[in-house]
Design a protein around this motif. Structure first.
Motif, PDB file in Angstrom:
ATOM      1  N   ARG A  86       0.817  -1.216   0.000  1.00 36.74           N
ATOM      2  CA  ARG A  86       0.000   0.000   0.000  1.00 36.74           C
ATOM      3  C   ARG A  86       0.849   1.263   0.000  1.00 36.74           C
ATOM      4  N   THR A  87       2.130   1.136   0.310  1.00 36.84           N
ATOM      5  CA  THR A  87       2.983   2.318   0.431  1.00 36.84           C
ATOM      6  C   THR A  87       4.091   2.377  -0.613  1.00 36.84           C
ATOM      7  N   SER A  88       4.177   1.372  -1.473  1.00 34.60           N
ATOM      8  CA  SER A  88       5.198   1.337  -2.529  1.00 34.60           C
ATOM      9  C   SER A  88       4.512   1.160  -3.870  1.00 34.60           C
ATOM     10  N   PRO A  89       5.092   1.712  -4.936  1.00 36.61           N
ATOM     11  CA  PRO A  89       4.483   1.549  -6.262  1.00 36.61           C
ATOM     12  C   PRO A  89       4.609   0.110  -6.760  1.00 36.61           C
ATOM     13  N   GLU A  90       3.656  -0.285  -7.588  1.00 40.61           N
ATOM     14  CA  GLU A  90       3.687  -1.641  -8.145  1.00 40.61           C
ATOM     15  C   GLU A  90       4.785  -1.746  -9.189  1.00 40.61           C
ATOM     16  N   GLY A  91       5.531  -2.832  -9.147  1.00 41.63           N
ATOM     17  CA  GLY A  91       6.562  -3.095 -10.141  1.00 41.63           C
ATOM     18  C   GLY A  91       7.699  -2.094 -10.120  1.00 41.63           C
ATOM     19  N   GLY A  92       7.923  -1.476  -8.986  1.00 45.96           N
ATOM     20  CA  GLY A  92       8.999  -0.496  -8.887  1.00 45.96           C
ATOM     21  C   GLY A  92      10.362  -1.161  -8.811  1.00 45.96           C
ATOM     22  N   VAL A  93      11.379  -0.348  -8.833  1.00 44.93           N
ATOM     23  CA  VAL A  93      12.749  -0.831  -8.768  1.00 44.93           C
ATOM     24  C   VAL A  93      13.101  -1.254  -7.351  1.00 44.93           C
ATOM     25  N   ARG A  94      12.259  -0.921  -6.397  1.00 49.58           N
ATOM     26  CA  ARG A  94      12.451  -1.220  -4.975  1.00 49.58           C
ATOM     27  C   ARG A  94      13.621  -0.434  -4.401  1.00 49.58           C
ATOM     28  N   ARG A  95      13.657   0.859  -4.732  1.00 47.38           N
ATOM     29  CA  ARG A  95      14.644   1.733  -4.118  1.00 47.38           C
ATOM     30  C   ARG A  95      14.140   2.121  -2.735  1.00 47.38           C
ATOM     31  N   TRP A  96      15.054   2.624  -1.905  1.00 47.31           N
ATOM     32  CA  TRP A  96      14.690   2.975  -0.529  1.00 47.31           C
ATOM     33  C   TRP A  96      13.703   4.144  -0.487  1.00 47.31           C
ATOM     34  N   ASP A  97      13.767   5.027  -1.491  1.00 46.41           N
ATOM     35  CA  ASP A  97      12.920   6.212  -1.449  1.00 46.41           C
ATOM     36  C   ASP A  97      11.539   6.006  -2.064  1.00 46.41           C
ATOM     37  N   GLU A  98      11.243   4.810  -2.524  1.00 47.88           N
ATOM     38  CA  GLU A  98       9.919   4.539  -3.084  1.00 47.88           C
ATOM     39  C   GLU A  98       8.890   4.236  -2.007  1.00 47.88           C
ATOM     40  N   ASN A  99       9.329   3.779  -0.865  1.00 51.59           N
ATOM     41  CA  ASN A  99       8.409   3.432   0.217  1.00 51.59           C
ATOM     42  C   ASN A  99       7.978   4.712   0.937  1.00 51.59           C
ATOM     43  N   LEU A 100       6.704   5.020   0.897  1.00 49.74           N
ATOM     44  CA  LEU A 100       6.190   6.252   1.485  1.00 49.74           C
ATOM     45  C   LEU A 100       6.239   6.248   3.009  1.00 49.74           C
ATOM     46  N   LYS A 101       6.420   5.088   3.615  1.00 49.40           N
ATOM     47  CA  LYS A 101       6.511   5.015   5.072  1.00 49.40           C
ATOM     48  C   LYS A 101       7.688   5.805   5.606  1.00 49.40           C
ATOM     49  N   ILE A 102       8.786   5.806   4.875  1.00 53.84           N
ATOM     50  CA  ILE A 102      10.002   6.470   5.344  1.00 53.84           C
ATOM     51  C   ILE A 102       9.781   7.976   5.453  1.00 53.84           C
ATOM     52  N   GLY A 103       9.259   8.584   4.408  1.00 51.44           N
ATOM     53  CA  GLY A 103       9.014  10.022   4.430  1.00 51.44           C
ATOM     54  C   GLY A 103       7.954  10.419   5.436  1.00 51.44           C
ATOM     55  N   ALA A 104       6.871   9.646   5.486  1.00 48.59           N
ATOM     56  CA  ALA A 104       5.801   9.952   6.431  1.00 48.59           C
ATOM     57  C   ALA A 104       6.270   9.788   7.873  1.00 48.59           C
ATOM     58  N   SER A 105       7.042   8.747   8.128  1.00 52.14           N
ATOM     59  CA  SER A 105       7.561   8.527   9.481  1.00 52.14           C
ATOM     60  C   SER A 105       8.513   9.639   9.891  1.00 52.14           C
ATOM     61  N   ALA A 106       9.377  10.050   8.963  1.00 57.32           N
ATOM     62  CA  ALA A 106      10.318  11.135   9.277  1.00 57.32           C
ATOM     63  C   ALA A 106       9.571  12.426   9.594  1.00 57.32           C
ATOM     64  N   ALA A 107       8.553  12.738   8.811  1.00 60.92           N
ATOM     65  CA  ALA A 107       7.778  13.957   9.049  1.00 60.92           C
ATOM     66  C   ALA A 107       7.052  13.894  10.387  1.00 60.92           C
ATOM     67  N   LEU A 108       6.482  12.752  10.703  1.00 58.91           N
ATOM     68  CA  LEU A 108       5.769  12.605  11.979  1.00 58.91           C
ATOM     69  C   LEU A 108       6.721  12.668  13.161  1.00 58.91           C
ATOM     70  N   ILE A 109       7.895  12.067  13.031  1.00 62.02           N
ATOM     71  CA  ILE A 109       8.869  12.113  14.123  1.00 62.02           C
ATOM     72  C   ILE A 109       9.338  13.542  14.359  1.00 62.02           C
ATOM     73  N   LEU A 110       9.563  14.288  13.283  1.00 59.03           N
ATOM     74  CA  LEU A 110       9.942  15.694  13.438  1.00 59.03           C
ATOM     75  C   LEU A 110       8.846  16.501  14.137  1.00 59.03           C
ATOM     76  N   GLN A 111       7.600  16.244  13.776  1.00 56.54           N
ATOM     77  CA  GLN A 111       6.488  16.942  14.423  1.00 56.54           C
ATOM     78  C   GLN A 111       6.390  16.568  15.894  1.00 56.54           C
ATOM     79  N   ILE A 112       6.550  15.292  16.205  1.00 53.55           N
ATOM     80  CA  ILE A 112       6.484  14.845  17.589  1.00 53.55           C
ATOM     81  C   ILE A 112       7.586  15.518  18.419  1.00 53.55           C
ATOM     82  N   LEU A 113       8.798  15.534  17.872  1.00 50.64           N
ATOM     83  CA  LEU A 113       9.909  16.169  18.577  1.00 50.64           C
ATOM     84  C   LEU A 113       9.671  17.668  18.755  1.00 50.64           C
TER      85      LEU A 113
END
Length: 77
Positions: free
Chosen positions: A45-72
């Protein structure tokens, strides 16, 4: 004063009795809850279908980083 004004004043007075530390804790708990929800989302649900599977394709990483910054930010300031 109309009944609507009286009702609004009553609600305002009730909400003014809630301590700001409690409001802050509830707000931070909401952000932490959203972070947990984001981390528990399935990868398909968070990565594109048939992608290259790079680290930046997973939307969890960006969303988690933004939420952690807000929490801090809200926890410190």
């Amino acid at each position: 004063m109309t009944p609507l004004h009286q009702f609004g004043t009553m609600i305002r007075e009730l909400l003014m009795q809630v301590p700001l530390s409690t409001v802050r804790a509830l707000f931070l708990a909401t952000l932490v809850g959203i972070l947990v929800w984001v981390l528990m989302l399935p990868s398909d649900r968070t990565s594109p279908e048939g992608g290259v599977r790079r680290w930046d394709e997973n939307l969890k990483i960006g969303a988690s980083a933004a939420l952690i910054l807000q929490i801090l930010a809200y926890a410190i300031f």
